[in-house]
Design an enzyme around this catalytic site. Structure first.
Site, PDB file in Angstrom:
ATOM      1  CG  ASN A  66     -28.392  34.718  83.870  1.00  0.00           C
ATOM      2  OD1 ASN A  66     -27.182  34.690  83.684  1.00  0.00           O
ATOM      3  ND2 ASN A  66     -29.162  35.687  83.407  1.00  0.00           N
ATOM      4  CG  HIS A  74     -34.829  32.045  80.661  1.00  0.00           C
ATOM      5  ND1 HIS A  74     -35.274  31.743  81.923  1.00  0.00           N
ATOM      6  CD2 HIS A  74     -34.040  33.144  80.800  1.00  0.00           C
ATOM      7  CE1 HIS A  74     -34.787  32.625  82.791  1.00  0.00           C
ATOM      8  NE2 HIS A  74     -34.025  33.481  82.127  1.00  0.00           N
ATOM      9  CG  ASP A 103     -35.336  40.022  77.926  1.00  0.00           C
ATOM     10  OD1 ASP A 103     -34.837  39.044  78.479  1.00  0.00           O
ATOM     11  OD2 ASP A 103     -35.769  41.031  78.555  1.00  0.00           O
ATOM     12  CB  ILE A 104     -40.134  42.450  78.581  1.00  0.00           C
ATOM     13  CG1 ILE A 104     -41.288  43.419  78.467  1.00  0.00           C
ATOM     14  CG2 ILE A 104     -39.505  42.468  79.956  1.00  0.00           C
ATOM     15  CD1 ILE A 104     -42.493  43.038  79.327  1.00  0.00           C
TER      16      ILE A 104
END
Ligand code: 5GP
Ligand code: ZN
Length: 114
Positions: free
Chosen positions: A87, A100, A30-31
């Site tokens: 989510n 995802h 994750d960024i």
């Protein structure tokens, strides 16, 4: 989907730190990591969210979970545990419209979520 950021990562049009890849699955960091380990695991096929999974695509969900179990083993967080999050749509807090799962670990998590 041409305007989907995760499809662009699948197609290597934008870079990501890829952790695992096979014919149907991609996993990358994750960024904006929320923990020491924060990996996103996605199907290469564009599916917008968990509520849009139908029929044979449920087989992909199994594949994604197998991938997360394997990554957790390889990252050395299996024994201490970890969290998997999806989510879904607006109330779930989804911000990227490509299915995802977040694999989050390396620290103790709190509950309930916000
Ligand atoms: P969501 O809120 O949809 O469940 O999670 C989307 C996640 O994607 C966020 O944790 C966000 O930091 C991550 N993200 C958004 N854009 C990018 C990107 O371009 N590259 C990577 N590696 N992660 C991204
Ligand atoms: Zn996509």
């Amino acid at each position: 989907m041409s305007d989907c950021i995760f499809c662009k990562i699948v197609n290597k049009e934008i870079p990501a730190q890829i952790i695992y890849e096979d014919e149907s699955v991609l996993a990358f960091n994750d960024i904006q990591p929320q923990a020491p380990i924060h990996v996103l695991v996605i199907p290469k096929k564009h599916i917008s969210d968990m509520a849009s999974v139908h029929g044979e695509d449920f087989l992909l969900i199994t594949t994604l979970f197998k991938t997360m179990q394997k990554i957790a083993q390889e990252k050395g967080i299996e024994d201490e545990g970890y969290r998997i999050v999806n989510n879904c749509r607006d109330n779930g807090g989804q911000t990227v419209g490509h299915l995802h799962f977040h694999l989050i670990g390396g620290r103790e998590m709190r509950w309930p979520p916000g």
